[in-house]
Design a protein around this motif. Structure first.
Motif, mmCIF file in Angstrom:
data_model
loop_
_atom_site.group_PDB
_atom_site.id
_atom_site.type_symbol
_atom_site.label_atom_id
_atom_site.label_comp_id
_atom_site.label_asym_id
_atom_site.label_seq_id
_atom_site.Cartn_x
_atom_site.Cartn_y
_atom_site.Cartn_z
ATOM 1 N N ASP A 10 0.823 -1.205 0.000
ATOM 2 C CA ASP A 10 0.000 0.000 0.000
ATOM 3 C C ASP A 10 0.861 1.262 0.000
ATOM 4 O O ASP A 10 1.698 1.449 0.893
ATOM 5 C CB ASP A 10 -0.930 0.018 1.199
ATOM 6 C CG ASP A 10 -2.121 -0.916 1.012
ATOM 7 O OD1 ASP A 10 -2.135 -1.665 0.022
ATOM 8 O OD2 ASP A 10 -3.036 -0.889 1.860
ATOM 9 N N TYR A 19 -7.102 -1.403 1.774
ATOM 10 C CA TYR A 19 -7.947 -2.113 2.735
ATOM 11 C C TYR A 19 -9.396 -1.618 2.711
ATOM 12 O O TYR A 19 -10.330 -2.393 2.459
ATOM 13 C CB TYR A 19 -7.356 -1.979 4.140
ATOM 14 C CG TYR A 19 -8.295 -2.339 5.252
ATOM 15 C CD1 TYR A 19 -8.639 -3.662 5.499
ATOM 16 C CD2 TYR A 19 -8.856 -1.347 6.058
ATOM 17 C CE1 TYR A 19 -9.520 -3.989 6.523
ATOM 18 C CE2 TYR A 19 -9.727 -1.668 7.085
ATOM 19 C CZ TYR A 19 -10.061 -2.994 7.310
ATOM 20 O OH TYR A 19 -10.936 -3.300 8.310
ATOM 21 N N SER A 116 -1.897 -5.602 4.521
ATOM 22 C CA SER A 116 -3.203 -5.895 3.944
ATOM 23 C C SER A 116 -3.520 -7.382 4.075
ATOM 24 O O SER A 116 -2.631 -8.219 4.244
ATOM 25 C CB SER A 116 -3.234 -5.481 2.471
ATOM 26 O OG SER A 116 -3.064 -4.087 2.347
#
Length: 223
Positions: A10, A19, A116
Motif C-alpha cells: 500500500d 484495505y 493488507s
C-alpha cells in the motif's frame, strides 16, 4: 547468493491504500444494504485513537460491519479478482511495476510484504508475478466462511520481521548468504528496511524521508 526483494504494497506499489476500498468494493457488489452500519465505523476509529483496541482489532471491526461475520470464501472470490484488476488498472505506480520487472529480470526472488489481508493481496501478488506473499491472515472456518478474526498478528510494523524470518526458515535461506533489497513508503517499515542490505525509501512520507536522509538510504519517487 540468494537475491531477494521485499516490497511493501500500500502506497509503495499502489498509489492509495487498499484495505478500505476492498471492503467497499465487496460491499457494493454483494450487500449494499450494509451501508446502514456506516455510522458505527467512527466508533472503531475513536476506540483505536484512545488505544482501547489495536490496529488489528480495528480492521476486524470494520470487516464485521461491512462484510458481515461469515461470508463464504467462494462467494467473495469473484469480487477479490475484480478488485485486484481494478487496483492494477487505476491504483498503481507504473514505476513500481517497472522496478518489479527489473528485479525479476535480475534473478531476484520477489516477496510482497503487506499489512493488507492475504485474502485479496494474493490476487494482486499473483498478477504481478511475486514468488511469495506475506500479509495479514484471516481465519477461514471448516465451512469455508471468512471470519473477522486475524490469525497471529496484524502484519504491520515489527510484526513483518517475524514473518520474513519465518519465510527464510521455510525456504532454507541463510541471511548471511542472501542479498536483501527492501522497498517501502512508510516509517512503520523501518525494521524491514533495516533488515535489508539495500533499503530504498519509495515516494516516502515525511518521517521516512527524514529517516532515509539521516541513514543515507536511497530515496526514489515513483509518482
Amino acid at each position: 547468493m540468494q537475491k531477494i526483494s521485499l516490497y511493501d504494497m500500500d502506497r509503495t506499489i499502489t498509489v492509495r491504500g487498499t484495505y478500505t476500498p476492498f471492503l467497499f468494493h465487496v460491499l457494493f457488489a454483494r450487500a449494499p444494504w450494509r451501508l446502514v452500519f456506516l455510522p458505527l465505523l467512527p466508533f472503531g476509529f475513536i476506540a483505536y485513537g484512545l488505544k482501547l483496541i489495536s490496529r488489528g482489532q480495528l480492521k476486524t471491526f470494520n470487516q464485521r460491519m461491512l462484510l458481515g461475520n461469515a461470508p463464504k470464501l467462494s462467494a467473495l472470490r469473484p469480487h477479490i479478482e475484480s478488485f485486484a484488476d481494478k487496483v492494477l488498472r487505476s491504483n498503481r505506480h507504473l514505476k513500481a511495476l517497472d522496478q518489479i520487472e527489473k528485479d525479476r529480470a535480475a534473478g531476484r526472488t520477489l516477496v510482497l510484504v503487506t499489512a493488507s489481508y492475504e485474502l485479496y493481496a494474493e490476487a494482486i501478488a499473483r498478477r504481478l508475478g511475486f514468488d511469495h506473499l506475506i500479509g495479514t491472515r484471516l481465519m477461514v472456518d471448516g465451512e469455508g466462511r471468512v471470519r473477522p478474526q486475524i490469525i497471529g498478528e496484524n502484519c504491520y510494523d515489527d510484526a513483518k520481521i517475524g514473518r520474513i524470518e519465518d519465510l527464510f526458515a521455510q525456504q532454507g535461506w541463510q541471511r548471511a548468504e542472501a542479498h536483501v533489497r527492501a522497498y517501502s513508503d512508510h516509517v512503520s517499515d523501518q525494521a524491514m528496511l533495516e533488515f535489508a542490505d539495500e533499503p530504498i525509501a519509495t515516494t516516502p512520507t515525511l518521517p521516512l524521508r527524514l529517516l532515509a536522509e539521516q541513514r543515507g538510504w536511497p530515496i526514489v519517487d515513483w509518482r
